[in-house]
Design an enzyme around this catalytic site. Structure first.
Site, mmCIF file in Angstrom:
data_model
loop_
_atom_site.group_PDB
_atom_site.id
_atom_site.type_symbol
_atom_site.label_atom_id
_atom_site.label_comp_id
_atom_site.label_asym_id
_atom_site.label_seq_id
_atom_site.Cartn_x
_atom_site.Cartn_y
_atom_site.Cartn_z
ATOM 1 N N GLU A 49 3.775 -17.098 16.184
ATOM 2 C CA GLU A 49 4.574 -15.872 16.095
ATOM 3 C C GLU A 49 3.888 -14.667 16.741
ATOM 4 O O GLU A 49 4.553 -13.813 17.343
ATOM 5 C CB GLU A 49 4.928 -15.573 14.632
ATOM 6 C CG GLU A 49 5.985 -16.504 14.039
ATOM 7 C CD GLU A 49 5.471 -17.903 13.698
ATOM 8 O OE1 GLU A 49 4.239 -18.105 13.708
ATOM 9 O OE2 GLU A 49 6.296 -18.791 13.432
ATOM 10 N N HIS A 53 12.030 -20.115 2.637
ATOM 11 C CA HIS A 53 13.214 -19.965 3.489
ATOM 12 C C HIS A 53 14.198 -18.989 2.874
ATOM 13 O O HIS A 53 15.377 -19.022 3.180
ATOM 14 C CB HIS A 53 13.885 -21.328 3.734
ATOM 15 C CG HIS A 53 12.999 -22.300 4.424
ATOM 16 N ND1 HIS A 53 12.113 -23.091 3.760
ATOM 17 C CD2 HIS A 53 12.830 -22.575 5.745
ATOM 18 C CE1 HIS A 53 11.438 -23.834 4.626
ATOM 19 N NE2 HIS A 53 11.848 -23.531 5.841
#
Ligand SMILES: Cc1ncc(C[n+]2csc(CCOP(=O)(O)OP(=O)(O)O)c2C)c(N)n1
Ligand SMILES: [Mg+2]
Length: 733
Positions: free
Chosen positions: A463, A533
């Protein structure tokens, strides 16, 4: 530098004018250096050291507030600069690179202006510590204090040059969006240099940069300046085996050189070869230079506390300045008088520069908030609002985001999209027989197929790599619209977002802008999403100045706000609630290719007179359910306000509603404590106290994580029943 270097005294020394000598290096290759070239290098190295020495005096006199030197690195740095071209090639240095910047053309006065924190400091307007370089003219990208972040910027800067070469239309000017404010220039054979200390090669971002530089065969020279220490930590603690060259040797496509960085000639030859390798398109280069650090880490450090006397003395014997001076004398290039004369000239120049900087005015306090955001493009202005075309079947939020990306990519060739799994298929041949992936939520489906792998591609699973490279791309005028696959995994990019992306404009006093868009699926209510999530956490990002934060609740808003995000001149975090992607709620017809919604404009999604509910994201449909029940079951009229953008947010809409209803609830999905609603509630209590008939209520999730078991998730996250209860409760007052 040129005024300093091209004095008539040089003629007496038998030396050609500085500009001519400087130019001679560019195509010199690995031939032995001439006397004139060696003297030129000595002058630059000595200038760098003199500035350090003068700054150290100023710090001791408390006329400046920090000092970190380039001492011991000068030979390596000056050699790097001379092998490349300022204003043609690009430079992404770190705080140690004074010698590099002196040789590129940053003047002593400019350096002192930053040291004293003057308004006229061209790198930062008094906002950054000394040696935090920035010069659009010389192509030096603004640097931070963070170790290793810059190497990923270097990758993006190199990729940007290649992008302009592949898509020449991307460099065409445009006037009606962020493109009006960025100068775009590129050269077919340009090279990017980025520099890093040996200790900082421990950071993951260094390795993430090697990954992309190697894979993409970028024209990037990475210079590792190895002075043997990272503050007090010796090289073997950071680098297994003590030598970074051995560790990186297996990266494909690289030219590698390991040199004595106290020897300017050996260093120059390494850079000349590296530059040739890069310009020929063979791939990147890594030059590992061994140098010394005679002045401790900074003036706040004392290396006598952790280095033996013998070690420090051995270092001193390798001082590049003394070594070159001895060589000039030994080889009869300069006499002692000649050296004295040269040094005197430099000293006079450096002293005069310091005096001028000391007399320079400091910045006005009224300038503090300038350049937090773009002063050129105001994404909140009402004129941006357009009417949506309304014909057609209702489409999901996922659909209208995808369509917006497609429309904007057609309109603006500077837009590129990458992230984890966003491509249809990295192995293009497969697309003859398969449909393609296009993102784990399929938001980018079909974009690679339409626009090609040069504009839509998969990143490595890293990322920081995604955001760090985007900063490099955007610094050169491109518009990366990148995806972080799940909000839960944005954290490796947090350093780049907080310390680089958001602060770039402010720290460079408006000279560099990096209007990247980061799209991020966020949130819970998924049934089984669990801890990793389902996270929220938007307030962590609204707490960052310089970053716009957008959080739409329906398909039409997502389309219009994403378009504004892409066309605007600030970095934007665009939060997309996963639960809303394909909901029946909030679907809309395609609004057309120019539909925009200004930032900072809330929507009153349900009018009411009794209670105000301020919310956003996936809580909006839940708040509407609660409001409906409040009306039918209790006869209470609730006004529901969807903020739509969290920074900026629509205070006027909040105040207008609270003045009408005198009762207010802030409802949000994130944890109740320290969340986004806390700020809204505090401001209402502060500024609208007299309009309140009841305390400000927050309805939010419990102060814990989101559980996998749906029955627990239901309890943890705020539900319509919780909001209904709060509405009814507030009526008691
Ligand atoms: C991410 C980050 N962690 C820690 C620091 C504090 N820090 C500043 S310089 C430095 C040492 C860097 O050493 P090295 O990479 O060898 O470069 P040198 O200063 O020796 O040139 C540290 C730990 C920082 N600036 N950034
Ligand atoms: Mg070091």
């Amino acid at each position: 530098m040129s005024e300093l270097a091209s004095t008539t005294k040089e003629a007496e020394l038998g030396i050609a004018p500085a500009a001519t000598v400087a130019e001679s290096f560019r195509s010199w290759g690995t031939q032995p250096l001439t006397p004139a070239q060696l003297v030129h290098i000595y002058r630059l190295m000595f200038t760098s050291r003199r500035i350090d020495d003068r700054e150290i005096m100023l710090k001791r006199q408390q006329k400046i507030f920090f000092q970190i030197s380039g001492a011991g690195h000068e030979a390596l740095q000056v050699a790097a600069a001379l092998a490349l071209r300022p204003g043609y090639d690009w430079f992404v240095p770190y705080y140690r690179d004074r010698g590099l910047c002196v040789a590129l053309g940053v003047t002593p006065e400019e350096m002192f202006l930053q040291a004293v924190g003057a308004e006229a400091d061209p790198a930062s307007g008094g906002r950054q510590m000394p040696t935090h370089w920035s010069s659009p003219e010389l192509h030096i990208v603004s640097t931070s204090s963070s170790t290793a972040t810059q190497v990923l910027h270097g990758v993006g800067v190199a990729e940007a040059g290649r992008y302009f070469g592949r898509f020449p239309k991307a460099s065409a000017p445009a006037t009606d969006d962020y493109r009006a404010y960025s100068d775009v220039s590129f050269r077919a054979d340009e090279v990017v240099l980025t520099c890093i200390g040996e200790g900082s090669t421990s950071q993951g971002e260094f390795w993430e940069a090697l990954n992309t530089a190697s894979n993409q065969k970028l024209p990037l020279i990475i210079l590792v300046e190895d002075n043997g220490y990272a503050i007090s930590t010796p090289v073997e603690v950071n680098t297994p085996g003590g030598n970074i060259s051995r560790l990186v040797a297996n990266f494909p496509n690289f030219f590698f050189a390991e040199v004595d960085g106290t020897d300017p000639e050996a260093s120059f030859h390494a850079f000349a070869q590296a530059a040739e390798w890069c310009r020929a398109g063979k791939g990147p280069a890594l030059v590992h230079g061994h140098c010394i650090r005679p002045y401790s880490h900074s003036l706040s450090d004392d290396d006598k506390l952790y280095r033996s006397a013998a070690e420090r003395e051995a270092d001193a014997m390798r001082d590049p300045l003394h070594k070159l001076q001895m060589r000039l004398l030994r080889e009869g290039i300069l006499t002692e008088a000649g050296i004295n004369e040269l040094e005197k000239q430099v000293e006079i120049e450096v002293e005069a520069a310091a005096e001028r900087a000391l007399a320079a005015p400091i910045p006005q306090a009224s300038s503090i908030l300038r350049h937090v955001y773009s002063e050129d493009y105001d994404p909140t202005r009402a004129e941006l609002a357009t009417q949506p075309a309304t014909k057609g079947t209702p489409r999901t939020m996922a659909d209208l985001i995808n369509v917006c990306l497609r429309d904007e990519m057609r309109r603006d060739p500077r837009i590129l999209i990458y992230g984890e799994d966003v491509a249809d298929a990295s192995r293009e041949a497969a697309l003859k027989e398969v449909k393609g992936k296009g993102g784990v939520f399929k938001l980018t489906a079909g974009l690679q197929t339409e626009f090609g792998s040069g504009r839509v591609f998969n990143s490595p699973l890293a990322e920081a790599n995604i955001v760090g490279r985007a900063i490099g791309y955007a610094a050169r005028g491109l518009k990366p619209v990148v995806e972080i696959q799940f909000f839960d995994y944005i954290w490796p990019a947090m350093h780049q977002i907080r310390n680089e992306l958001s602060v770039m404009r402010w720290r460079s006093n408006g000279r560099f802008r990096v209007p990247v868009v980061i799209r991020v699926p966020i949130g819970g209510y998924l049934t089984g999403g669990s801890i990793y999530h389902s996270q929220s956490g938007e307030s962590i990002f609204t707490h960052i100045p310089g970053l716009r934060v957008v959080f739409p609740s329906n398909a039409l808003d997502a389309n219009g706000l994403l378009r504004t995000a892409i066309r605007c001149d600030d970095p934007v975090l665009f939060l997309e609630h996963k639960r809303l992607y394909r909901e029946t709620y909030g679907r809309a017809a395609y609004p057309g290719p120019d539909y925009m919604i200004p930032f900072g404009k809330a929507a009153v999604v349900r009018p009411g007179t009794d209670v105000t509910m301020i919310t956003y994201g996936a809580v909006v449909p839940r708040a509407l359910q609660a409001a409906q029940r409040a009306e039918t079951e209790h006869g209470i009229q609730t006004e529901v306000i969807d903020l739509r953008t969290l920074n900026p947010y629509d205070w006027e809409a909040i105040a207008t509603s609270v003045k009408k209803t005198n009762r207010v609830i802030v409802a949000y999905e994130d944890m109740k404590s320290w969340g986004y609603g806390a700020e809204i509630a505090a401001r209402i209590a502060d500024e609208l106290f007299e309009d309140l008939d009841a305390p400000v209520r927050r309805v939010a999730s419990m102060d814990t994580f989101v559980a996998y078991q749906p029955a627990l998730e239901d309890v943890i996250l705020p539900q319509p029943e919780d909001m209904l209860q709060a509405i009814v409760d507030l009526r008691r007052f």
